[in-house]
Design a protein around this motif. Structure first.
Motif, PDB file in Angstrom:
ATOM      1  N   GLU A 198      -2.713   5.579  -1.308  1.00 21.58           N
ATOM      2  CA  GLU A 198      -4.318   5.683  -2.176  1.00 21.58           C
ATOM      3  C   GLU A 198      -4.083   4.578  -3.284  1.00 21.58           C
ATOM      4  O   GLU A 198      -5.041   3.890  -3.507  1.00 21.58           O
ATOM      5  N   ASP A 199      -2.705   4.175  -3.613  1.00 25.68           N
ATOM      6  CA  ASP A 199      -3.161   3.374  -4.738  1.00 25.68           C
ATOM      7  C   ASP A 199      -2.371   1.728  -3.637  1.00 25.68           C
ATOM      8  O   ASP A 199      -1.599   2.014  -2.360  1.00 25.68           O
TER       9      ASP A 199
ATOM     10  N   ARG B  10       0.744  -1.662   0.140  1.00 23.39           N
ATOM     11  CA  ARG B  10      -0.129   0.166  -0.153  1.00 23.39           C
ATOM     12  C   ARG B  10       0.698   1.558  -0.246  1.00 23.39           C
ATOM     13  O   ARG B  10       1.699   1.584   0.714  1.00 23.39           O
TER      14      ARG B  10
ATOM     15  N   GLU C  86       0.187  -0.884  -5.001  1.00 25.63           N
ATOM     16  CA  GLU C  86       0.432  -2.785  -6.110  1.00 25.63           C
ATOM     17  C   GLU C  86       0.332  -4.017  -5.231  1.00 25.63           C
ATOM     18  O   GLU C  86       0.766  -4.371  -3.760  1.00 25.63           O
TER      19      GLU C  86
ATOM     20  N   LYS D 161      -1.381  -1.726 -10.572  1.00 26.93           N
ATOM     21  CA  LYS D 161      -1.348  -0.881  -9.033  1.00 26.93           C
ATOM     22  C   LYS D 161      -3.005  -0.571  -9.775  1.00 26.93           C
ATOM     23  O   LYS D 161      -3.663  -0.582 -10.439  1.00 26.93           O
ATOM     24  N   CYS D 162      -3.794  -0.431  -8.622  1.00 26.91           N
ATOM     25  CA  CYS D 162      -4.726  -0.195  -8.681  1.00 26.91           C
ATOM     26  C   CYS D 162      -4.939   0.587  -7.404  1.00 26.91           C
ATOM     27  O   CYS D 162      -4.519   1.012  -6.557  1.00 26.91           O
ATOM     28  N   ASN D 163      -6.478   1.086  -7.070  1.00 30.19           N
ATOM     29  CA  ASN D 163      -6.617   2.097  -6.056  1.00 30.19           C
ATOM     30  C   ASN D 163      -7.564   0.902  -4.833  1.00 30.19           C
ATOM     31  O   ASN D 163      -7.689   0.410  -4.771  1.00 30.19           O
ATOM     32  N   PHE D 164      -6.252   1.352  -3.078  1.00 29.91           N
ATOM     33  CA  PHE D 164      -6.007   0.707  -2.723  1.00 29.91           C
ATOM     34  C   PHE D 164      -7.917   0.506  -1.748  1.00 29.91           C
ATOM     35  O   PHE D 164      -8.378  -0.954  -1.714  1.00 29.91           O
ATOM     36  N   ASP D 165      -8.653   1.863  -1.388  1.00 28.59           N
ATOM     37  CA  ASP D 165     -10.266   2.056  -1.214  1.00 28.59           C
ATOM     38  C   ASP D 165     -11.032   0.788  -1.974  1.00 28.59           C
ATOM     39  O   ASP D 165     -11.688  -0.120  -1.721  1.00 28.59           O
ATOM     40  N   GLU D 166     -10.615   0.853  -3.061  1.00 33.06           N
ATOM     41  CA  GLU D 166     -11.418  -0.071  -4.409  1.00 33.06           C
ATOM     42  C   GLU D 166     -11.288  -1.549  -4.043  1.00 33.06           C
ATOM     43  O   GLU D 166     -12.516  -1.894  -3.954  1.00 33.06           O
TER      44      GLU D 166
END
Length: 191
Positions: free
Chosen positions: A83-84, A80, A86, A113-118
């Motif tokens: 907000e990202d 983390r 990996e 990588k993506c949005n952590f919360d999503e």
């Protein structure tokens, strides 16, 4: 993004992870606590899930967790960065099956990588579906060797719903069972 953990039967499951136009299917077996390790690992990365997990509380290899999927071992690594998130997924021959131990058979499955919360919300929604469909004892019956990861799930669900840590009560130096049961039954897909 989609995360599903389904077809749980006789110590086998199917995990589907979709990210963008990429789709990955994994088939963890009861030789590892795939869902339990994954949920504990994700909760340990989440800043709002303070349940006193310490190094060594669940099986870690190179900062990740390993699923046994028959002839292959699948290493999940989550990192983390605000907000990202990996995500790295690597696959290699299971040394219990491949006695040669050929390290040349390591294959990178995903590095993205993506949005952590999503990502967390996607996983929590699936966990919510699984526990409500299977039940705690039903999950144990089908997965066989391990129980549903209720502690990590509740911590992650609370963090998703309320954007804060599930509180320890000063009165009993614990959590409220009633609040935990209410959280377990609370709907998340409406958020």
């Amino acid at each position: 993004m989609k995360f599903s953990y389904d077809y749980i039967k006789s110590g086998n499951a199917t995990c589907v992870f979709e990210m963008g136009k990429d789709r990955f299917e994994f088939y963890p077996t009861f030789h590892s606590d795939a869902l339990g390790d994954f949920v504990s690992y994700l909760a340990s990365v989440h800043p709002l899930c303070k349940l006193s997990w310490k190094e060594g509380a669940f099986h870690k290899i190179k900062g990740g967790i390993t699923w046994e999927t028959g002839p292959y071992l699948l290493l999940w690594e989550l990192k983390r960065d605000f907000e990202d998130l990996e995500i790295k997924i690597t696959e290699w021959q299971n040394p219990m099956i491949d006695r040669k131990g050929d390290s040349q058979l390591i294959r990178k499955v995903l590095e993205a990588k993506c949005n952590f919360d999503e990502f967390v919300l996607c996983v929590v929604k699936e966990l919510d579906r699984v526990i409500k469909q299977r039940g705690i004892l039903g999950y144990r019956q089908e997965w066989q060797g391990y129980t549903f990861p209720i502690d990590g799930f509740l911590a992650l669900k609370y963090a998703c719903l309320y954007k804060k840590t599930f509180g320890i009560t000063k009165k009993n130096n614990g959590t409220s069972l009633e609040a935990e049961l209410n959280l377990l039954l609370e709907k998340i897909d409406e958020r």
